[in-house]
Enzyme design. Structure first.
Site, PDB file in Angstrom:
ATOM      1  N   LYS A  37       0.837  -1.202   0.000  1.00 56.87           N
ATOM      2  CA  LYS A  37       0.000   0.000   0.000  1.00 56.87           C
ATOM      3  C   LYS A  37       0.875   1.255   0.000  1.00 56.87           C
ATOM      4  O   LYS A  37       0.590   2.238  -0.697  1.00 56.87           O
ATOM      5  CB  LYS A  37      -0.920  -0.022   1.230  1.00 56.87           C
ATOM      6  N   THR A  93     -12.242   0.052  11.769  1.00 51.83           N
ATOM      7  CA  THR A  93     -12.933  -0.568  12.915  1.00 51.83           C
ATOM      8  C   THR A  93     -14.093  -1.409  12.387  1.00 51.83           C
ATOM      9  O   THR A  93     -15.252  -0.993  12.432  1.00 51.83           O
ATOM     10  CB  THR A  93     -13.469   0.492  13.906  1.00 51.83           C
ATOM     11  N   ARG A 156     -18.226  11.142   3.032  1.00 51.44           N
ATOM     12  CA  ARG A 156     -19.150  10.415   2.168  1.00 51.44           C
ATOM     13  C   ARG A 156     -18.339   9.875   0.999  1.00 51.44           C
ATOM     14  O   ARG A 156     -17.652  10.653   0.326  1.00 51.44           O
ATOM     15  CB  ARG A 156     -20.249  11.338   1.645  1.00 51.44           C
ATOM     16  N   ASN A 213     -24.908   8.595  11.764  1.00 51.50           N
ATOM     17  CA  ASN A 213     -25.146   7.436  10.900  1.00 51.50           C
ATOM     18  C   ASN A 213     -26.455   6.733  11.250  1.00 51.50           C
ATOM     19  O   ASN A 213     -27.171   6.246  10.369  1.00 51.50           O
ATOM     20  CB  ASN A 213     -23.975   6.459  10.986  1.00 51.50           C
ATOM     21  N   GLY A 262     -25.973   0.104   2.370  1.00 48.62           N
ATOM     22  CA  GLY A 262     -24.918  -0.882   2.595  1.00 48.62           C
ATOM     23  C   GLY A 262     -23.622  -0.155   2.830  1.00 48.62           C
ATOM     24  O   GLY A 262     -23.601   0.943   3.371  1.00 48.62           O
ATOM     25  N   CYS A 265     -19.761   1.417   6.398  1.00 50.98           N
ATOM     26  CA  CYS A 265     -20.003   2.255   7.586  1.00 50.98           C
ATOM     27  C   CYS A 265     -21.383   2.051   8.204  1.00 50.98           C
ATOM     28  O   CYS A 265     -21.491   1.546   9.319  1.00 50.98           O
ATOM     29  CB  CYS A 265     -19.806   3.727   7.222  1.00 50.98           C
TER      30      CYS A 265
END
Length: 441
Positions: A37, A93, A156, A213, A262, A265
């Site tokens: 990465k 997470t 977003r 959320n 979906g 998050c």
């Protein structure tokens, strides 16, 4: 002296944050434990699709011709500790396997590696979405003289660069005036543009992200519940959404009924929120989120049922199904918990010959569902199809020519799982158009 910033974790959040900090004028060092990465990012390339991010990286990554050179990447914790005045922790997470709870292992590992090398006087800033109470615990892992703050992200997908450089709000959980002052310095440009700067304690800062959320998820599931009622009563959920959206207290956003939400998050965040509320003894406060989650998952099954009805009602065996969309939303290549792929997978498991096309998510979809069929174009996916499912609202799909597609489809039947296509245009081209929560004709 200008602040030097490090970003721990260079996934979707970290890579965007690192590039944005360089754009704001800071020297930035990004760290990841995956060498591949780091190699990719050091070449100005990103491991995901996010509009504008690769261009921003190329503008600042050291070693790229014409760049500012303000942004570098490393795998060395020692280098990060020696370099950074402010360390942003941006690691993942995910949801724990077999549980609703959040997996904190990546965050804990990041703090365990950072704590021994962080210089006295440096500030560690958590950006990862964590269960409330985590910041209090993580602060105890840092050595004396190294302070913690919490600054949740509100990105977003598809708008991440814009949301980082021009946020609609900045929330910081701090324990000292010094920490607040440092973060005001980091975000001086967006604050100067008028972005609200909200200063809170740790628990409130952690709760803001999960609360936001949960509210969005609730709004989406509410309109999808209304779609179920509209179908039973013969109403039109699109007109219903338009009418209630004119009410300023409700607003028009997130009121498009379809196959639900979906991504990486919303689903895992509301489940982790429920789990944490249970641990705190406040589980009754969030029982409504179970129904929000249930409505959302039910939409996928309902789309499968609509598709089965469309091909004769008994079985998918021998039927060809075209699926337009693989990502969980447009302007992203993210297929994590994608409703579109979930529906495609269910139909495939029930014997349908499924062919998928997506403008950006094909490689990720193939890795996740290698047994599905894939086409290079929408036309290729639809060729010979008995039914077409529109499941991700890419602009490319709204601009398709229904007449040209009708010439190659076996049957002109389209199910709009996002209520984003124009029914009049499709019906005039000879298609049977159906959408969730809308009259059949």
């Amino acid at each position: 002296m200008s602040l030097k910033i490090t970003v721990i974790g260079t996934g979707y959040l970290g890579a965007t944050h690192a590039a944005a900090m360089a754009e704001l004028g800071f020297e930035v060092l990004g760290l990841d434990v995956v060498p591949e990465k780091i190699e990719l990012l050091s070449a100005g390339k990103v491991p995901m699709y996010e509009p504008g991010l690769e261009e921003l990286l190329a503008k600042h990554v050291a070693g790229i011709e014409g760049s500012s050179g303000r942004l570098r990447f490393t795998t060395s914790w020692e280098e990060v500790g020696a370099f950074g005045d402010i360390h942003f922790v941006c690691v993942n997470t995910p949801q724990k396997h077999g549980e609703y709870a959040c997996d904190m292992s990546y965050v804990d590992a990041a703090f365990a590696s950072l704590a021994p090398v962080a210089r006295e006087g440096s500030l560690v800033v958590g950006k990862s979405t964590v269960p409330v109470g985590s910041a209090d615990r993580l602060a105890t892992l840092l050595p004396e003289g190294v302070e913690l703050a919490w600054n949740p992200e509100f990105l977003r997908e598809g708008f991440a660069v814009q949301d980082t450089l021009h946020p609609d709000r900045l929330v910081v959980g701090v324990r000292s005036e010094r920490a607040e002052k440092l973060l005001r310095e980091v975000y001086a440009a967006p604050i100067g543009e008028g972005s609200p700067f909200v200063v809170t304690d740790f628990p409130t800062a952690e709760l803001v992200k999960t609360s936001a959320n949960s509210f969005l998820a609730t709004k989406i599931s509410f309109i999808n519940a209304m779609a179920e009622v509209c179908e039973a009563a013969g109403g039109d959920v699109v007109k219903l959404a338009e009418a209630i959206g004119y009410d300023d207290r409700i607003g028009k956003k997130f009121l498009r009924a379809g196959i639900g939400f979906g991504g990486g998050c919303l689903p895992k965040d509301i489940r982790a929120f429920m789990a944490r509320a249970g641990e705190l003894g406040a589980d009754q406060a969030l029982t409504f989120l179970r129904e929000v989650d249930s409505i959302n998952m039910r939409r996928r099954g309902h789309m499968v049922e609509l598709a089965r009805e469309a091909v004769g009602g008994d079985s998918f065996l021998g039927k060809r199904v075209a699926v337009l969309g693989a990502t969980f939303k447009p302007d992203s290549d993210d297929v994590r918990d994608s409703p579109a792929l979930n529906v495609a997978g269910q139909i495939h498991l029930q014997g349908g010959q499924v062919t998928v096309y997506d403008p950006k998510g094909m490689d990720n979809a193939r890795r996740l569902f290698p047994t599905l069929g894939y086409a290079d174009t929408a036309l290729g996916a639809i060729r010979g199809a008995d039914v077409v499912l529109h499941l991700t609202e890419w602009r490319e799909f709204r601009e398709l020519d229904p007449a040209a597609l009708g010439a190659v489809a076996a049957e002109r039947v389209i199910l709009d799982g996002r209520n984003a296509l124009d029914p009049v245009v499709w019906r005039e081209a000879g298609w049977t158009y159906r959408a969730m929560g809308r009259p059949a004709a």
